[in-house]
Motif scaffolding. Structure first.
Motif, mmCIF file in Angstrom:
data_model
loop_
_atom_site.group_PDB
_atom_site.id
_atom_site.type_symbol
_atom_site.label_atom_id
_atom_site.label_comp_id
_atom_site.label_asym_id
_atom_site.label_seq_id
_atom_site.Cartn_x
_atom_site.Cartn_y
_atom_site.Cartn_z
ATOM 1 N N ILE A 340 -10.236 -3.118 -0.554
ATOM 2 C CA ILE A 340 -10.581 -3.078 0.859
ATOM 3 C C ILE A 340 -12.059 -3.409 0.969
ATOM 4 O O ILE A 340 -12.902 -2.759 0.340
ATOM 5 C CB ILE A 340 -10.291 -1.703 1.491
ATOM 6 C CG1 ILE A 340 -8.827 -1.307 1.265
ATOM 7 C CG2 ILE A 340 -10.614 -1.733 2.979
ATOM 8 C CD1 ILE A 340 -7.805 -2.228 1.883
ATOM 9 N N ALA A 341 -12.378 -4.453 1.749
ATOM 10 C CA ALA A 341 -13.754 -4.941 1.802
ATOM 11 C C ALA A 341 -14.351 -4.754 3.191
ATOM 12 O O ALA A 341 -13.663 -4.887 4.212
ATOM 13 C CB ALA A 341 -13.796 -6.417 1.428
ATOM 14 N N GLY A 342 -15.655 -4.464 3.205
ATOM 15 C CA GLY A 342 -16.392 -4.369 4.453
ATOM 16 C C GLY A 342 -16.791 -5.742 4.957
ATOM 17 O O GLY A 342 -16.445 -6.777 4.375
ATOM 18 N N VAL A 353 -11.431 1.749 6.749
ATOM 19 C CA VAL A 353 -10.729 0.536 7.167
ATOM 20 C C VAL A 353 -11.593 -0.690 6.935
ATOM 21 O O VAL A 353 -12.779 -0.709 7.281
ATOM 22 C CB VAL A 353 -10.320 0.631 8.647
ATOM 23 C CG1 VAL A 353 -9.719 -0.690 9.126
ATOM 24 C CG2 VAL A 353 -9.339 1.770 8.856
ATOM 25 N N GLY A 354 -10.998 -1.700 6.352
ATOM 26 C CA GLY A 354 -11.671 -2.975 6.131
ATOM 27 C C GLY A 354 -10.639 -4.054 5.913
ATOM 28 O O GLY A 354 -9.437 -3.844 6.103
ATOM 29 N N LEU A 388 -6.392 -5.937 8.421
ATOM 30 C CA LEU A 388 -7.180 -4.717 8.285
ATOM 31 C C LEU A 388 -6.290 -3.592 7.768
ATOM 32 O O LEU A 388 -5.122 -3.487 8.121
ATOM 33 C CB LEU A 388 -7.774 -4.314 9.626
ATOM 34 C CG LEU A 388 -8.787 -5.289 10.238
ATOM 35 C CD1 LEU A 388 -9.138 -4.867 11.656
ATOM 36 C CD2 LEU A 388 -10.035 -5.374 9.379
ATOM 37 N N GLY A 389 -6.874 -2.737 6.934
ATOM 38 C CA GLY A 389 -6.117 -1.610 6.411
ATOM 39 C C GLY A 389 -7.005 -0.696 5.596
ATOM 40 O O GLY A 389 -8.205 -0.935 5.449
ATOM 41 N N PHE A 390 -6.394 0.367 5.078
ATOM 42 C CA PHE A 390 -7.122 1.262 4.183
ATOM 43 C C PHE A 390 -6.172 1.776 3.110
ATOM 44 O O PHE A 390 -4.948 1.771 3.274
ATOM 45 C CB PHE A 390 -7.761 2.436 4.940
ATOM 46 C CG PHE A 390 -6.776 3.407 5.543
ATOM 47 C CD1 PHE A 390 -6.327 4.518 4.827
ATOM 48 C CD2 PHE A 390 -6.300 3.231 6.829
ATOM 49 C CE1 PHE A 390 -5.417 5.419 5.373
ATOM 50 C CE2 PHE A 390 -5.390 4.114 7.392
ATOM 51 C CZ PHE A 390 -4.947 5.214 6.668
ATOM 52 N N LEU A 391 -6.739 2.197 1.995
ATOM 53 C CA LEU A 391 -5.974 2.765 0.896
ATOM 54 C C LEU A 391 -6.144 4.274 0.887
ATOM 55 O O LEU A 391 -7.259 4.782 1.082
ATOM 56 C CB LEU A 391 -6.449 2.192 -0.445
ATOM 57 C CG LEU A 391 -6.160 0.710 -0.698
ATOM 58 C CD1 LEU A 391 -6.891 0.246 -1.960
ATOM 59 C CD2 LEU A 391 -4.667 0.459 -0.830
#
Length: 672
Positions: A340-342, A353-354, A388-391
């Motif tokens: 997940i990247a900014g 979230v990125g 977009l998402g998050f782990l």
């Protein structure tokens, strides 16, 4: 690993493919692929030549696809609903030299569709193969072609084997180049994720020109299983295919599964057979997933996430708890790294979230014809998905929207720019903005906002009719909302966020008015006669009543009436009452709680003198009456809304609460 090595596992006499024309055995399938590959070589196909494949899902399509790759060509996978002009433009840009044409939308309309496309695309007629069902069965025509010397072209696993055309954020489709190595890695990852649960057959209810359809077909053929290709994705065709062939697995988008569950014959022909249901093309909501698992009583639903550029990237596993399978798209598959990247590209910690990035051997070779700065894979090998998402700490991916403008409706990628361009050609329309809105069935709906020279006089029906005449139905907006002007930000540019919020408000107004007119069922559960689950059900109704805006005393009386009705039907156990079905609905002027069961008819006026419960019920409700459905009584308790209670406003502000109550109702229904 080359495709031919992975397709050698099926027993020769076993059924490989079933379509509307019949079945093809593995022996016949392999012989047809080898024979048609030799035929393509004799037609002049050389390594790297582009071969367009245009047709509905069929055994012919699969034979042609694997033969093209075996002969060293590159298969160009065309959307079967595409018009001749659009298809020709793609084929010219991809330098297509050959065409294999099966049944499709254009051949059904005109007999000369093959000749017309060949001429428009600059393909010689001698390089065209008519593979329509009433013209040629490739399995029959080439299965006996062993006498033809095999003309396999020297092909590397990393060479581009086929191209999928996918819409991006502009109206120009991108040519996604995929190798044999990538698709083989995709198939092996899918098989590893489903280890022990893949059955002996699969119904592929998605197009083969999409990555999900091709991937699942290839994976199941690799296992020696049977691939069933229905004539259409209508419920009746799917029920026939699944029922007659006792299909164990299925691949489809959420809308197809939901349509199946409500169709006649589902309970007898489909539900007993399906065990594994793969779902992609836009994630279903947790409530939808729970409902599907309840409807498909013997099946496990497997959420997957990916793109044409790489699929699957993540998937849930059959052993995951239903909550995880319903609310996430799972963990990375074997061979895939996730990040997940900014905004600056730096990795973000769990929970933030990125943009979702992925890396692995399963990724595409790249977009053909686009410069390096327009490619989605960076120098480090990371695919920038645009999502977009998050782990979470366990590595499960939670999607949170899209950076890209593309709308995904029922698995179809739709470019807003194309629709906006058409809208602005309509008389009276000054400007247009097309956006996706959340939709319970399709994932997203296509919605349009336009500025007009006279918003009050704008004819939405005319605008939609014009669009229907110019583009496929799935691209036509569900609504066109007129504005005198769009909201602008401080820089004088369109404030898309403000416009989107206003559009959602208009949609919600329409939805609430339409649903409320016939009553909105908030939840419907069955209280088992043996569970005595009176308290939880009454508490659920009490919470709903208080949330809507009933006063505390009124909400308590509603709860009391529900408790007493359940006591009357369960505790006093009328002859053969059995389980009690409870439905709670919001009507335009009142809250309705209704009950039905299989017991003797309940006549409250005859009970009021001998039953305390009956007296309490009649003292609490504004109206008690009995309706009949299919000859069976349903007892309705209506509670008028308090004078200042605005149920429309409540629904518009609290849509998520309805889903929460539905989830709670589902949990109660599972009580022993």
């Amino acid at each position: 690993m080359l495709f031919s090595e992975m397709l050698d596992r099926g027993q020769g006499s076993a059924t490989a493919i079933v379509d509307s024309q019949g079945l093809v055995t593995y022996g016949g399938f392999r012989a047809a692929v080898a024979g048609f590959a030799a035929h393509l070589h004799d037609m002049g196909l050389a390594k790297g030549d582009r071969v367009a494949l245009w047709g509905y899902n069929s055994a012919n399509w699969l034979v042609a696809f694997f033969a093209i790759v075996r002969a060293g060509g590159v298969a160009l996978l065309l959307n079967y609903s595409m018009g001749i002009d659009d298809a020709a433009e793609l084929l010219r840009s991809a330098n297509a030299r050959f065409l294999v044409c099966g049944d499709n939308g254009q051949t059904k309309r005109r007999d000369d569709a093959i000749e017309a496309l060949a001429e428009a695309a600059g393909i010689e007629l001698s390089h065209c193969v008519d593979a329509r069902s009433d013209s040629r069965d490739l399995a029959d025509a080439y299965a006996g072609a062993e006498s033809l010397a095999e003309q396999r072209q020297p092909t590397e696993e990393a060479d581009t084997a086929f191209i999928i055309f996918t819409s991006g954020t502009t109206s120009s489709p991108k040519a996604v180049c995929i190798s044999q190595r990538a698709l083989a890695a995709d198939a092996q990852a899918l098989m590893a994720g489903l280890e022990g649960t893949m059955g002996g057959s699969i119904c592929v209810a998605v197009p083969l020109f999409h990555i999900l359809g091709l991937l699942t077909s290839f994976a199941y053929l690799t296992l020696g299983s049977t691939v069933c290709l229905p004539a259409s994705y209508r419920a009746d065709a799917l029920i026939t295919m699944v029922g007659e062939n006792q299909v164990s697995d299925m691949a489809a988008v959420g809308a197809v599964y939901q349509g199946l569950a409500s169709a006649d014959g589902f309970g007898e022909m489909v539900a007993p057979h399906l065990r594994t249901c793969l779902i992609a093309g836009g994630m279903s909501t947790p409530v939808q997933m729970m409902r599907l698992e309840l409807d498909f009583t013997n099946a496990t639903f497997i959420n997957m996430y990916g793109q044409s550029e790489g699929a699957p990237l993540t998937m849930v596993r059959p052993s995951d708890l239903v909550e995880l399978r319903a609310s996430t798209v799972g963990r990375a598959v074997d061979g895939v790294e996730l990040r997940i990247a900014g905004l600056d590209g730096s990795p973000l910690p769990n929970g933030e979230v990125g943009e979702v990035l992925a890396r692995g051997v399963c990724l595409m070779n790249g977009y053909e014809g686009l410069p390096a700065d327009a490619q989605a894979i960076d120098a480090g090998g990371w695919l920038h998905t645009g999502d977009l998402g998050f782990l979470d700490p366990a590595g499960y991916l939670h999607l949170a929207g899209r950076i890209k403008d593309v709308i995904i409706r029922g698995g179809e990628n739709i470019s807003p720019a194309e629709i906006e361009a058409e809208l602005t050609t309509i008389e009276g329309v000054s400007d247009a903005k097309v956006m996706g809105a959340p939709h319970a069935i399709y994932g997203e709906s296509v919605e349009a906002c336009v500025t007009t020279h006279g918003a009050a006089a704008f004819d939405e029906g005319h605008a939609l009719e014009v669009l229907r005449s110019r583009m496929p139905r799935y691209k036509v907006p569900a609504h066109v909302f007129p504005y005198s002007e769009f909201p602008l930000n401080v820089n004088g540019k369109l404030d898309q966020r403000a416009l989107y919020i206003d559009m959602l408000g208009r949609l919600l107004e329409i939805e609430v008015d339409e649903e409320l007119a016939s009553g909105i069922t908030v939840f419907e559960i069955t209280v088992k006669n043996s569970s005595y689950a009176i308290g939880p059900v009454a508490a659920l109704v009490d919470e709903l009543a208080a949330s809507i805006g009933y006063g505390r005393r009124r909400a308590s009386r509603i709860r009391l009436a529900v408790e007493e009705m359940l006591i009357e039907r369960i505790m006093y156990a009328y002859s053969g009452a059995g389980d009690i079905r409870v439905r709670v609905s919001l009507m335009p002027e009142w809250l309705r709680v209704s009950f039905s069961d299989d017991g003797a008819e309940y006549i409250i006026d005859k009970r009021r003198d001998k039953s305390t419960s009956a007296r309490i019920i009649l003292g609490s409700v504004d109206n008690f009456h009995t309706e009949r459905h299919e000859g069976k009584p349903e007892y309705c308790m209506d509670f008028l809304y308090d004078g200042d209670l605005d149920v429309k406003g409540f629904l518009k502000r609290n849509k998520e609460n309805v889903e929460k109550w539905e989830d709670f109702g589902g949990a109660l229904e599972s009580l022993p």
